[in-house]
Design an enzyme around this catalytic site. Structure first.
Site, mmCIF file in Angstrom:
data_model
loop_
_atom_site.group_PDB
_atom_site.id
_atom_site.type_symbol
_atom_site.label_atom_id
_atom_site.label_comp_id
_atom_site.label_asym_id
_atom_site.label_seq_id
_atom_site.Cartn_x
_atom_site.Cartn_y
_atom_site.Cartn_z
ATOM 1 N N LYS A 184 0.880 -1.183 0.000
ATOM 2 C CA LYS A 184 0.000 0.000 0.000
ATOM 3 C C LYS A 184 0.909 1.222 0.000
ATOM 4 O O LYS A 184 1.426 1.636 1.036
ATOM 5 C CB LYS A 184 -0.885 -0.026 1.259
ATOM 6 C CG LYS A 184 -2.236 0.631 1.101
ATOM 7 C CD LYS A 184 -2.211 2.059 0.629
ATOM 8 C CE LYS A 184 -1.878 2.996 1.772
ATOM 9 N NZ LYS A 184 -1.686 4.406 1.325
ATOM 10 N N GLY A 237 6.486 5.389 8.259
ATOM 11 C CA GLY A 237 5.713 6.621 8.149
ATOM 12 C C GLY A 237 5.789 7.391 9.455
ATOM 13 O O GLY A 237 6.719 7.192 10.254
ATOM 14 N N ALA A 240 2.535 9.354 14.442
ATOM 15 C CA ALA A 240 1.094 9.434 14.735
ATOM 16 C C ALA A 240 0.348 8.285 14.060
ATOM 17 O O ALA A 240 -0.473 7.602 14.693
ATOM 18 C CB ALA A 240 0.539 10.777 14.258
ATOM 19 N N GLY A 242 1.729 5.481 12.929
ATOM 20 C CA GLY A 242 2.266 4.238 13.489
ATOM 21 C C GLY A 242 1.545 3.845 14.769
ATOM 22 O O GLY A 242 1.239 2.674 15.004
ATOM 23 N N GLU A 259 8.888 1.712 11.336
ATOM 24 C CA GLU A 259 9.971 2.684 11.121
ATOM 25 C C GLU A 259 9.308 4.054 11.084
ATOM 26 O O GLU A 259 8.644 4.395 10.110
ATOM 27 C CB GLU A 259 10.694 2.382 9.799
ATOM 28 C CG GLU A 259 11.326 0.997 9.721
ATOM 29 C CD GLU A 259 12.566 0.843 10.614
ATOM 30 O OE1 GLU A 259 13.023 1.854 11.188
ATOM 31 O OE2 GLU A 259 13.057 -0.283 10.738
ATOM 32 N N CYS A 293 13.828 11.066 7.271
ATOM 33 C CA CYS A 293 13.589 10.786 8.698
ATOM 34 C C CYS A 293 14.862 10.858 9.528
ATOM 35 O O CYS A 293 14.815 11.114 10.721
ATOM 36 C CB CYS A 293 12.956 9.409 8.850
ATOM 37 S SG CYS A 293 13.923 8.120 8.046
ATOM 38 N N GLU A 391 8.738 16.949 14.440
ATOM 39 C CA GLU A 391 9.413 16.747 13.167
ATOM 40 C C GLU A 391 8.837 17.717 12.138
ATOM 41 O O GLU A 391 7.628 17.852 12.018
ATOM 42 C CB GLU A 391 9.122 15.301 12.737
ATOM 43 C CG GLU A 391 9.920 14.819 11.582
ATOM 44 C CD GLU A 391 9.541 13.394 11.190
ATOM 45 O OE1 GLU A 391 8.363 13.010 11.328
ATOM 46 O OE2 GLU A 391 10.431 12.667 10.724
HETATM 47 P P1 NAD Z 1 2.249 9.037 6.929
HETATM 48 O O1 NAD Z 1 2.365 8.413 8.275
HETATM 49 O O2 NAD Z 1 1.342 10.191 6.771
HETATM 50 O O3 NAD Z 1 1.780 7.933 5.850
HETATM 51 C C1 NAD Z 1 2.497 6.745 5.645
HETATM 52 C C2 NAD Z 1 1.584 5.699 5.018
HETATM 53 O O4 NAD Z 1 0.573 5.326 5.955
HETATM 54 C C3 NAD Z 1 0.857 6.163 3.771
HETATM 55 O O5 NAD Z 1 0.871 5.107 2.836
HETATM 56 C C4 NAD Z 1 -0.551 6.433 4.294
HETATM 57 O O6 NAD Z 1 -1.544 6.332 3.292
HETATM 58 C C5 NAD Z 1 -0.697 5.316 5.304
HETATM 59 N N1 NAD Z 1 -1.728 5.508 6.337
HETATM 60 C C6 NAD Z 1 -2.204 6.677 6.842
HETATM 61 N N2 NAD Z 1 -3.119 6.424 7.812
HETATM 62 C C7 NAD Z 1 -3.219 5.074 7.922
HETATM 63 C C8 NAD Z 1 -3.981 4.194 8.749
HETATM 64 N N3 NAD Z 1 -4.813 4.675 9.682
HETATM 65 N N4 NAD Z 1 -3.826 2.869 8.603
HETATM 66 C C9 NAD Z 1 -2.952 2.367 7.693
HETATM 67 N N5 NAD Z 1 -2.214 3.149 6.871
HETATM 68 C C10 NAD Z 1 -2.335 4.487 6.991
HETATM 69 O O7 NAD Z 1 3.761 9.417 6.494
HETATM 70 P P2 NAD Z 1 4.256 10.245 5.237
HETATM 71 O O8 NAD Z 1 3.813 11.658 5.387
HETATM 72 O O9 NAD Z 1 3.985 9.521 3.987
HETATM 73 O O10 NAD Z 1 5.847 10.168 5.474
HETATM 74 C C11 NAD Z 1 6.529 11.015 6.350
HETATM 75 C C12 NAD Z 1 6.796 10.333 7.681
HETATM 76 O O11 NAD Z 1 7.459 9.084 7.464
HETATM 77 C C13 NAD Z 1 7.743 11.133 8.562
HETATM 78 O O12 NAD Z 1 7.255 11.112 9.877
HETATM 79 C C14 NAD Z 1 9.059 10.388 8.469
HETATM 80 O O13 NAD Z 1 9.926 10.543 9.574
HETATM 81 C C15 NAD Z 1 8.586 8.968 8.326
HETATM 82 N N6 NAD Z 1 9.616 8.130 7.719
HETATM 83 C C16 NAD Z 1 10.292 7.263 8.526
HETATM 84 C C17 NAD Z 1 11.303 6.476 7.988
HETATM 85 C C18 NAD Z 1 12.062 5.512 8.856
HETATM 86 O O14 NAD Z 1 12.726 4.644 8.295
HETATM 87 N N7 NAD Z 1 11.997 5.618 10.168
HETATM 88 C C19 NAD Z 1 11.606 6.565 6.625
HETATM 89 C C20 NAD Z 1 10.883 7.459 5.834
HETATM 90 C C21 NAD Z 1 9.886 8.244 6.387
#
Ligand code: NAD
Length: 486
Positions: A184, A237, A240, A242, A259, A293, A391
C-alpha cells in the site's frame, strides 16, 4: 514500458478499482501527471486473501527459485531505469540528482542483496545441552536448532519520500524469507509503485505473492491493518499513524515492524571540526528538501562554537539554490504537497512566535508554481519549544546550545523520538562514549553517511524492530525451535 497501470493488482490480475481514480500531482509544477486507482476497503481485503492463498506455495518454493525471481526483479528494474527515473522525479519532486542516484539504483541494490540472502540457511545452530532426568523426560544430551520460518502475509505500508526504495526495503526481504505481500504505497506518489508491480509480474512472481492496492485516503491501509488475513504489518511513516496502526494490529497480535519519525540531534562538541559538522547538518537542506527521517535537524552546539557554526550554516544555506528540480544546479526542490509546505511554514511561524530567531530562510521562495520552502535556520531555540520537539520533514534546522557533555546528552534525549543522532568531535573516543548515552537507534560519529549493513530502526517513539542488512531478513521471520534426544 508505457503509461503505468491505472488498475490495482490482485492475485496476478490487473483489476479495476472499485472507487474510481484520483489525480497525482507533480509538486514542482502542480500539474496532474496521472490518475491513480482508488481501491475500496473490500478490495484491500481481497488482496490480503490473495496473498494468503499464495503463501504456502511461495513459502515452500526452493530458496534458489525465490533468489532467482528477486534477481530478475533487480535486472528488470535496471533495464527500465531510464523510464522509471523521470516518473520517480515527477511524482516526488526530487532533484534529478537524487532521483537518478538515490531512488531506482538503491531499490535495485536492495533486490540484489535479498536475492543473495534468499540463499541463507534458515537454520540457526545451537549447542547441544546435557540435561538431568526430570519428571517430564529422561536426561541426556539434547540437541536443538532454531529454524527461521516466514511470518505469512505482510502488509507493506510506505511513506511518500522514497517510494521505490522503501518498498524494496520491505518487499525484497519479506519475499526472500518466503512471505507474501500486499503493498500500500503513499497516496502522493503511487504510480512508480504500480510500475514496479508490472516489473514484478514480468519477472515471473507467482500470482498472489505480490499484490498492490492504492488509495487517496487512510482507508485502504487501515483495511489491510484490520484484515484477519494479514499476519504482519511493516509500516514506515509518521509516529502518529504508526501509533494508530499499532493499536489496531495489536488487538490481533499481528507482528509489527515500525519505522517512524525522527528529530535527529547533531551534537557539536567544542573540539569539533566545524566544516565537517556544517556539511553534515546542511544535508537537511541539500538532500530531498529535508524530507528525510534521519536528517540532523536539531543542532546542539557547545556555547563556545555557536556563532562560528551558525555563520557556516547560514553560508551553506546561501549556496543551496531552490527551484526547478530538473535544473542541474538546483539543490532544494519542492516539498511533496501544499499541505506539507503549509505545515512547515506554520511550524516556523510558531517557533518565531515562541522566541526563536530566523538566522536565514523562513520566507516562501518567489517561484510561480510548486510547493517550495526555503532552507531555514532557527537559532535561540530551547527544548520546550514545539520546533525543538516536532518533526518538520522539510528544510528546517533548529539550533540549541549547551555548556557540558551531560547537558548535551540530556537535550539530545529530550524528545519522544530516538531514530538517528550525530556527534561531531575531534576525539572519537569521547564521541563514542557520548553516543552510548544517547537513546537513539543509530548514531553517526563525524559523518551523516549510512552503512547499509547496520540494523536500522528507532528507540522510543521512532519505531519498533530493525530493518536493513541481514536484520531486515530476520524481521520477516518467526523462530521455530526444534529439539531432539541425543
Ligand atoms: P504518513 O504516516 O502520513 O503515511 C504513511 C503511510 O501510511 C501512507 O501510505 C498512508 O496512506 C498510510 N496511512 C495513513 N493512515 C493510515 C492508517 N490509519 N492505517 C494504515 N495506513 C495508513 O507518512 P508520510 O507523510 O507519507 O511520510 C513522512 C513520515 O514518514 C515522517 O514522519 C518520516 O519521519 C517517516 N519516515 C520514517 C522512515 C524511517 O525509516 N523511520 C523513513 C521514511 C519516512
Amino acid at each position: 514500458m508505457g503509461v503505468p497501470s491505472s488498475r490495482i493488482y490482485v492475485a496476478g490480475e490487473w483489476v479495476e478499482p472499485a472507487e474510481g481514480h484520483y489525480p497525482v500531482v507533480n509538486p514542482a509544477t502542480e500539474e496532474v501527471i496521472g490518475e491513480a486507482p482508488e481501491a475500496s476497503a473490500a478490495q484491500a481485503e481481497q488482496a490480503a486473501a490473495a496473498a494468503r492463498a499464495a503463501f504456502s506455495g511461495w513459502a515452500s518454493a526452493s530458496q534458489a527459485h525465490r533468489a532467482e525471481v528477486l534477481g530478475r526483479i533487480a535486472d528488470l528494474l535496471t533495464k527500465y531505469n531510464d523510464d522509471l527515473v523521470p516518473l520517480v522525479q515527477a511524482e516526488t519532486g526530487a532533484t534529478m540528482r537524487v532521483a537518478s542516484t538515490m531512488q531506482v539504483p538503491v531499490a535495485v541494490e536492495r533486490f540484489q542483496r535479498y536475492a543473495r540472502h534468499a540463499m541463507d540457511s534458515p537454520l540457526v545452530p545451537l549447542p547441544p545441552q546435557a540435561i538431568e532426568a526430570t519428571p517430564l523426560a529422561k536426561g541426556g544430551v539434547v540437541g536443538a536448532v532454531a529454524r527461521r520460518a516466514p511470518v505469512g502475509v505482510v502488509a507493506c505500508i510506505t511513506p511518500y519520500n522514497f517510494p521505490l526504495v522503501n518498498l524494496a526495503g520491505k518487499v525484497a526481504p519479506a519475499l526472500a524469507m518466503g512471505n507474501t505481500v500486499v503493498i500500500k504505497p503513499a497516496p502522493q506518489d503511487p504510480l512508480q509503485v504500480l510500475r514496479f508491480v508490472e516489473i514484478a509480474h514480468e519477472a515471473g512472481v507467482p500470482a498472489g505473492v505480490v499484490n498492490v492496492v492504492t488509495g487517496s485516503s487512510p482507508a485502504t491501509g487501515a483495511a489491510l491493518v484490520a484484515s484477519p488475513e494479514v499476519d504482519m504489518v511493516s509500516f514506515t511513516g509518521s509516529t502518529a499513524v504508526g501509533r494508530r496502526i499499532g493499536e489496531v494490529a495489536g488487538r490481533d497480535l499481528k507482528r509489527q515492524l515500525m519505522e517512524l519519525g525522527g528529530k535527529g540531534a547533531a551534537i557539536v562538541l567544542e573540539d569539533a571540526d566545524l566544516d565537517t559538522a556544517a556539511a553534515g547538518i546542511g544535508s537537511t537542506w541539500a538532500f530531498h528538501s529535508g524530507q528525510i527521517c534521519t536528517a540532523p535537524t536539531r543542532v546542539l552546539v557547545h556555547r563556545s562554537r555557536h556563532d562560528q557554526l551558525v555563520e557556516k550554516l547560514v553560508a551553506y544555506a546561501g549556496f543551496c539554490k531552490v527551484g526547478d528540480p530538473l535544473e542541474p544546479t538546483t539543490v532544494v526542490g519542492p516539498l511533496i504537497s501544499a499541505a506539507q509546505r503549509d505545515r512547515v511554514e506554520s511550524l516556523v511561524a510558531e517557533g518565531v512566535a515562541a522566541g526563536a530567531t530566523l538566522a536565514c530562510g523562513g520566507e516562501r521562495p518567489e517561484l510561480e508554481r510548486g510547493f517550495y520552502a526555503a532552507p531555514t535556520l532557527l537559532t535561540g531555540v530551547t527544548t520546550d519549544m514545539t520546533v525543538a520537539q516536532e518533526e518538520f520533514f522539510g528544510p528546517v534546522v533548529v539550533v540549541l546550545t549547551f555548556d557540558g557533555d551531560d547537558e548535551a546528552v540530556a537535550l539530545a534525549n529530550s524528545t519522544p523520538f530516538g531514530l538517528y543522532d550525530y556527534v561531531f568531535s575531534a576525539d572519537t573516543g569521547r564521541a563514542y562514549r557520548l553516543a552510548s548515552r544517547l537513546r537513539s537507534g543509530n548514531v553517526g560519529l563525524n559523518t551523516v553517511a549510512r552503512n547499509h549493513e547496520t540494523p536500522f530502526g528507532g528507540f522510543k517513539h521512532s519505531g519498533v524492530g530493525r530493518d536493513c542488512g541481514v536484520f531486515a531478513l530476520h524481521a520477516y521471520s518467526e523462530l521455530q525451535s526444534v529439539v531432539w534426544p541425543g
